[in-house]
Write an enzyme that holds these catalytic residues in place. Structure first.
Site, PDB file in Angstrom:
ATOM      1  NE  ARG A 146       3.947   8.474  -2.334  1.00  0.00           N
ATOM      2  CZ  ARG A 146       2.946   7.903  -1.743  1.00  0.00           C
ATOM      3  NH1 ARG A 146       2.936   6.321  -1.449  1.00  0.00           N
ATOM      4  NH2 ARG A 146       1.578   7.938  -2.288  1.00  0.00           N
ATOM      5  CG  ASP A 169      -0.252   0.824  -1.145  1.00  0.00           C
ATOM      6  OD1 ASP A 169       0.225   1.530  -0.738  1.00  0.00           O
ATOM      7  OD2 ASP A 169      -1.225   0.745  -1.973  1.00  0.00           O
ATOM      8  CG  ASP A 175       1.926   3.494  -3.438  1.00  0.00           C
ATOM      9  OD1 ASP A 175       2.183   3.721  -2.017  1.00  0.00           O
ATOM     10  OD2 ASP A 175       0.646   3.004  -4.012  1.00  0.00           O
ATOM     11  NE  ARG A 197       0.613   7.540  -5.509  1.00  0.00           N
ATOM     12  CZ  ARG A 197       0.263   7.589  -5.004  1.00  0.00           C
ATOM     13  NH1 ARG A 197       0.146   6.673  -4.382  1.00  0.00           N
ATOM     14  NH2 ARG A 197      -0.342   8.717  -4.644  1.00  0.00           N
TER      15      ARG A 197
HETATM   16  N1  ROI Z   1      -2.843   2.944 -10.484  1.00  0.00           N
HETATM   17  C1  ROI Z   1      -2.374   1.447 -11.132  1.00  0.00           C
HETATM   18  N2  ROI Z   1      -2.365   1.001 -12.106  1.00  0.00           N
HETATM   19  N3  ROI Z   1      -0.893   1.099 -10.116  1.00  0.00           N
HETATM   20  C2  ROI Z   1      -0.583   1.514  -8.671  1.00  0.00           C
HETATM   21  O1  ROI Z   1       0.203   1.410  -8.541  1.00  0.00           O
HETATM   22  C3  ROI Z   1      -1.719   2.869  -8.686  1.00  0.00           C
HETATM   23  N4  ROI Z   1      -1.461   3.020  -7.287  1.00  0.00           N
HETATM   24  C4  ROI Z   1      -2.281   4.548  -7.129  1.00  0.00           C
HETATM   25  C5  ROI Z   1      -3.058   4.938  -7.777  1.00  0.00           C
HETATM   26  C6  ROI Z   1      -3.267   6.674  -7.672  1.00  0.00           C
HETATM   27  C7  ROI Z   1      -4.734   4.247  -6.968  1.00  0.00           C
HETATM   28  N5  ROI Z   1      -3.499   4.290  -8.838  1.00  0.00           N
HETATM   29  C8  ROI Z   1      -2.887   3.199  -9.173  1.00  0.00           C
HETATM   30  O2  ROI Z   1      -2.145   4.915  -5.520  1.00  0.00           O
END
Ligand code: ROI
Length: 162
Positions: free
Chosen positions: A86, A100, A98, A95
C-alpha cells in the site's frame, strides 16, 4: 508472566489489484503474528466507494484476540498494509489494502494518531454490515448502541455479498 487477551475488531478493504487474495493473505499474515489470533471473519462484500469516484471495494471485518496494546496493534496493521504494497496516496483514493482498527474492548481512546472506536464506523455500511455478521451484540461505547442497532439506522443498499 501474566498476559491479558483483549478483543478487537478490525475492518479490511481493498479496491486495487486482486482484492480477494490480498484480503485473505492479510488475515493469514495477522493470524501468524505473535500476540494476534484471528477469532472470526465475516463474509466479503462488494461495496460502492465512499468518497471520490473509484472502483468498487471488497470489504469485510474480523475479530482478533490480541496480547498487544491498541497502539501496538495499530503499528502491526500499518506494517501489514505496507507489506502488501500500500502506498499512501491521496487521502480517500483507491488502495491495495486498508486495515482499520474499529473497536478495542469497550475502550474510548482519543489520541492524535489513533481514535477508538473508529470515528466514522457508525455511519459506514461497509463496516457495520460485515461487523454485524460476527459481532452483532458488541456495544459501540460512544453511542451505547449494539452493532445490530447501529446497522438498522443506516442505508446499507450499496453493500452486497460478494
Ligand atoms: N469506500 C468503501 N466502499 N470501502 C472502503 O473500504 C473505503 N475506504 C476508504 C474510503 C476512500 C473512505 N472509501 C471507501 O478509505
Amino acid at each position: 508472566m501474566v498476559t491479558t487477551k483483549a478483543k478487537s475488531a478490525i475492518a479490511l478493504g481493498s479496491n486495487l489489484g486482486d482484492s480477494l487474495t490480498t484480503l485473505e493473505a492479510a488475515l493469514t499474515n495477522l493470524d501468524q503474528t505473535p500476540g494476534i489470533a484471528v477469532k472470526a471473519k465475516s463474509s466479503w462484500y462488494t461495496t460502492a466507494p465512499i468518497g471520490p469516484q473509484q472502483p468498487d471495494y471488497l470489504n469485510g471485518c474480523a475479530i482478533l484476540s490480541v496480547e498487544l496494546s491498541p497502539h501496538e496493534l495499530l503499528e502491526t496493521l500499518l506494517k501489514v498494509e505496507n507489506e502488501f504494497g500500500r502506498v499512501r496516496q491521496e487521502r480517500w483514493g483507491p488502495r491495495t489494502l486498508d486495515l482499520d482498527l474499529i473497536l478495542f474492548e469497550d475502550l474510548i481512546l482519543e489520541t492524535p494518531n489513533l481514535q477508538i472506536p473508529h470515528p466514522r464506523m457508525r455511519e459506514r455500511a461497509f463496516v457495520l454490515v460485515p461487523l454485524n455478521e460476527i459481532a452483532s451484540d458488541w456495544v459501540e461505547p460512544v453511542s451505547g448502541l449494539t452493532i445490530s442497532e447501529l446497522v438498522q439506522k443506516i442505508d446499507a443498499s450499496d453493500v452486497r455479498l460478494c
